[in-house]
Design a protein around this motif. Structure first.
Motif, PDB file in Angstrom:
ATOM      1  N   VAL A 127       0.831  -1.210   0.000  1.00  0.00           N
ATOM      2  CA  VAL A 127       0.000   0.000   0.000  1.00  0.00           C
ATOM      3  C   VAL A 127       0.867   1.262   0.000  1.00  0.00           C
ATOM      4  CG1 VAL A 127      -1.795   1.293   1.222  1.00  0.00           C
ATOM      5  CG2 VAL A 127      -1.826  -1.217   1.252  1.00  0.00           C
ATOM      6  N   SER A 128       0.478   2.239  -0.790  1.00  0.00           N
ATOM      7  CA  SER A 128       1.134   3.557  -0.797  1.00  0.00           C
ATOM      8  C   SER A 128       0.083   4.639  -1.021  1.00  0.00           C
ATOM      9  CB  SER A 128       2.213   3.629  -1.894  1.00  0.00           C
ATOM     10  OG  SER A 128       1.610   3.534  -3.180  1.00  0.00           O
ATOM     11  N   LEU A 129       0.455   5.878  -0.706  1.00  0.00           N
ATOM     12  CA  LEU A 129      -0.486   6.997  -0.833  1.00  0.00           C
ATOM     13  C   LEU A 129       0.014   8.004  -1.867  1.00  0.00           C
ATOM     14  CD1 LEU A 129      -1.240   7.739   2.950  1.00  0.00           C
ATOM     15  CD2 LEU A 129      -2.486   6.218   1.386  1.00  0.00           C
ATOM     16  N   THR A 130      -0.930   8.558  -2.600  1.00  0.00           N
ATOM     17  CA  THR A 130      -0.624   9.603  -3.580  1.00  0.00           C
ATOM     18  C   THR A 130      -1.600  10.749  -3.374  1.00  0.00           C
ATOM     19  OG1 THR A 130       0.099   7.946  -5.204  1.00  0.00           O
ATOM     20  CG2 THR A 130      -0.379  10.158  -6.023  1.00  0.00           C
ATOM     21  N   GLY A 131      -1.076  11.966  -3.315  1.00  0.00           N
ATOM     22  CA  GLY A 131      -1.946  13.131  -3.138  1.00  0.00           C
ATOM     23  C   GLY A 131      -2.826  13.363  -4.349  1.00  0.00           C
ATOM     24  N   LYS A 132      -4.034  13.882  -4.101  1.00  0.00           N
ATOM     25  CA  LYS A 132      -4.971  14.192  -5.196  1.00  0.00           C
ATOM     26  C   LYS A 132      -5.212  15.696  -5.209  1.00  0.00           C
ATOM     27  CE  LYS A 132      -9.209  12.443  -7.296  1.00  0.00           C
ATOM     28  NZ  LYS A 132      -8.487  11.941  -8.481  1.00  0.00           N
ATOM     29  N   PRO A 133      -5.184  16.337  -6.374  1.00  0.00           N
ATOM     30  CA  PRO A 133      -5.411  17.788  -6.446  1.00  0.00           C
ATOM     31  C   PRO A 133      -6.742  18.189  -5.831  1.00  0.00           C
ATOM     32  CG  PRO A 133      -4.586  16.959  -8.533  1.00  0.00           C
ATOM     33  CD  PRO A 133      -4.916  15.744  -7.706  1.00  0.00           C
ATOM     34  N   THR A 137     -11.434  17.558  -5.904  1.00  0.00           N
ATOM     35  CA  THR A 137     -12.146  17.035  -4.728  1.00  0.00           C
ATOM     36  C   THR A 137     -12.928  18.121  -3.997  1.00  0.00           C
ATOM     37  OG1 THR A 137     -10.200  17.388  -3.310  1.00  0.00           O
ATOM     38  CG2 THR A 137     -10.414  15.237  -4.381  1.00  0.00           C
ATOM     39  N   SER A 138     -13.342  19.163  -4.718  1.00  0.00           N
ATOM     40  CA  SER A 138     -14.101  20.271  -4.114  1.00  0.00           C
ATOM     41  C   SER A 138     -13.327  20.939  -2.986  1.00  0.00           C
ATOM     42  CB  SER A 138     -15.455  19.771  -3.589  1.00  0.00           C
ATOM     43  OG  SER A 138     -16.217  19.213  -4.634  1.00  0.00           O
ATOM     44  N   GLY A 139     -11.993  20.971  -3.094  1.00  0.00           N
ATOM     45  CA  GLY A 139     -11.167  21.633  -2.090  1.00  0.00           C
ATOM     46  C   GLY A 139     -10.822  20.772  -0.897  1.00  0.00           C
ATOM     47  N   LEU A 140     -11.267  19.525  -0.883  1.00  0.00           N
ATOM     48  CA  LEU A 140     -11.010  18.642   0.258  1.00  0.00           C
ATOM     49  C   LEU A 140      -9.619  18.021   0.170  1.00  0.00           C
ATOM     50  CD1 LEU A 140     -14.425  16.770   0.206  1.00  0.00           C
ATOM     51  CD2 LEU A 140     -13.734  18.506   1.866  1.00  0.00           C
ATOM     52  N   LEU A 141      -9.082  17.651   1.334  1.00  0.00           N
ATOM     53  CA  LEU A 141      -7.836  16.894   1.375  1.00  0.00           C
ATOM     54  C   LEU A 141      -8.180  15.430   1.136  1.00  0.00           C
ATOM     55  CD1 LEU A 141      -4.858  16.383   1.961  1.00  0.00           C
ATOM     56  CD2 LEU A 141      -5.410  16.360   4.409  1.00  0.00           C
ATOM     57  N   ALA A 142      -7.647  14.883   0.068  1.00  0.00           N
ATOM     58  CA  ALA A 142      -7.914  13.491  -0.271  1.00  0.00           C
ATOM     59  C   ALA A 142      -6.633  12.844  -0.783  1.00  0.00           C
ATOM     60  CB  ALA A 142      -9.019  13.374  -1.321  1.00  0.00           C
ATOM     61  N   VAL A 143      -6.457  11.577  -0.480  1.00  0.00           N
ATOM     62  CA  VAL A 143      -5.295  10.842  -0.980  1.00  0.00           C
ATOM     63  C   VAL A 143      -5.776   9.571  -1.672  1.00  0.00           C
ATOM     64  CG1 VAL A 143      -3.657  11.714   0.726  1.00  0.00           C
ATOM     65  CG2 VAL A 143      -5.022   9.693   1.269  1.00  0.00           C
ATOM     66  N   VAL A 144      -5.061   9.222  -2.716  1.00  0.00           N
ATOM     67  CA  VAL A 144      -5.339   7.970  -3.412  1.00  0.00           C
ATOM     68  C   VAL A 144      -4.588   6.867  -2.682  1.00  0.00           C
ATOM     69  CG1 VAL A 144      -5.155   6.715  -5.580  1.00  0.00           C
ATOM     70  CG2 VAL A 144      -5.555   9.190  -5.598  1.00  0.00           C
ATOM     71  N   VAL A 145      -5.311   5.820  -2.290  1.00  0.00           N
ATOM     72  CA  VAL A 145      -4.697   4.674  -1.613  1.00  0.00           C
ATOM     73  C   VAL A 145      -4.418   3.611  -2.681  1.00  0.00           C
ATOM     74  CG1 VAL A 145      -4.925   2.977   0.231  1.00  0.00           C
ATOM     75  CG2 VAL A 145      -6.012   5.236   0.465  1.00  0.00           C
ATOM     76  N   ASN A 146      -3.152   3.497  -3.020  1.00  0.00           N
ATOM     77  CA  ASN A 146      -2.748   2.537  -4.054  1.00  0.00           C
ATOM     78  C   ASN A 146      -2.533   1.161  -3.423  1.00  0.00           C
ATOM     79  OD1 ASN A 146      -2.287   4.598  -6.292  1.00  0.00           O
ATOM     80  ND2 ASN A 146      -0.928   5.376  -4.695  1.00  0.00           N
ATOM     81  N   ILE A 147      -3.396   0.215  -3.765  1.00  0.00           N
ATOM     82  CA  ILE A 147      -3.330  -1.144  -3.212  1.00  0.00           C
ATOM     83  C   ILE A 147      -3.005  -2.116  -4.354  1.00  0.00           C
ATOM     84  CG2 ILE A 147      -4.577  -2.948  -1.981  1.00  0.00           C
ATOM     85  CD1 ILE A 147      -6.459  -0.739  -0.934  1.00  0.00           C
ATOM     86  N   THR A 148      -1.936  -2.855  -4.199  1.00  0.00           N
ATOM     87  CA  THR A 148      -1.531  -3.818  -5.236  1.00  0.00           C
ATOM     88  C   THR A 148      -1.404  -5.215  -4.616  1.00  0.00           C
ATOM     89  OG1 THR A 148      -0.263  -2.103  -6.376  1.00  0.00           O
ATOM     90  CG2 THR A 148       0.202  -4.385  -6.979  1.00  0.00           C
ATOM     91  N   ASN A 149      -2.080  -6.153  -5.197  1.00  0.00           N
ATOM     92  CA  ASN A 149      -1.992  -7.540  -4.722  1.00  0.00           C
ATOM     93  C   ASN A 149      -0.717  -8.167  -5.291  1.00  0.00           C
ATOM     94  OD1 ASN A 149      -2.287 -10.167  -3.903  1.00  0.00           O
ATOM     95  ND2 ASN A 149      -4.192 -10.547  -5.018  1.00  0.00           N
ATOM     96  N   ARG A 150       0.278  -8.277  -4.447  1.00  0.00           N
ATOM     97  CA  ARG A 150       1.571  -8.804  -4.895  1.00  0.00           C
ATOM     98  C   ARG A 150       1.690 -10.317  -4.670  1.00  0.00           C
ATOM     99  NH1 ARG A 150       4.470  -4.244  -5.865  1.00  0.00           N
ATOM    100  NH2 ARG A 150       3.905  -2.369  -4.696  1.00  0.00           N
TER     101      ARG A 150
END
Length: 211
Positions: A127-133, A137-150
């Motif tokens: 799992v890793s996080l990436t910021g979203k503009p 997101t209507s000005g909200l703080l949101a992060v993309v949660v990148n989940i990869t089944n390894r």
């Protein structure tokens, strides 16, 4: 002898009379010059009748124009205040409402799954996080949660994202999940903060469990 004295007196009287006339004339001329200078320079006490102001260049009454401008400014201020008053929590709810019911159900399942997990879980490496503009997101703080089944098997994931303030204190926790990911597959759910934009927060993966 008396005739000579009388003639001398007559000459003296005529001279005095002429001097008086000359004095009167000079006084009148001087007064006329002062009035003329006063009228020319505008510095004297001469009475001048002011002319009416030329209003031809005005498009409307000045008080009305100023009143309209003031009302417009006040209305703009009220509109800005009303917009700012919308809570981050309400906007987060609206944004989340746009996601599918399946995603919402997976997030609830993730929260239940992590209740019994001690430590950081068995899948933080997946799992890793990436910021979203904020513009998306209507000005909200949101992060993309990148989940990869390894792994080489289908698996589900539950992730806890903590939002910390500048002092490192956790002020909010969000849960996201991804179910039945095939081997090598990837999911990108969003973790959305309900807190106001200020003060700024930092997101981190607190727990990640594969099950």
């Amino acid at each position: 002898m008396s005739d000579g004295v009388s003639e001398a007196k007559s000459k003296l009287l005529r001279t005095r009379a002429a001097s008086a006339v000359v004095g009167v004339v000079m006084t009148v001329v001087g007064a006329t010059a002062l009035v003329s200078c006063s009228d020319d320079n505008g510095d004297g006490d001469a009475s001048v009748t002011p002319s009416a102001p030329d209003t031809a260049s005005f498009s409307g009454p000045v008080p009305s124009a100023l009143s309209s401008l003031g009302a417009s400014v006040k209305e703009s201020a009220r509109a800005a205040a009303s917009s700012a008053a919308a809570s981050a929590s309400a906007r987060a709810s609206e944004f989340e409402a746009s996601v599918s019911a399946e995603v919402a159900r997976a997030n609830r399942a993730a929260e239940q799954e992590l209740k019994d997990v001690d430590g950081k879980g068995n899948a933080t490496a997946d799992v890793s996080l990436t910021g979203k503009p904020r513009a998306e997101t209507s000005g909200l703080l949101a992060v993309v949660v990148n989940i990869t089944n390894r792994t080489d098997e289908t698996a589900s994931y539950a992730v806890q994202v903590d939002f910390r303030d500048a002092d490192g204190k956790v002020v909010e926790t969000r849960f996201v999940g991804a179910e039945d990911l095939a081997p090598g597959a990837r999911a990108t759910p969003l973790a959305i903060s309900r807190k106001p934009p200020e003060p700024p927060l930092t997101a981190e993966v607190a727990k990640a469990q594969r099950y």
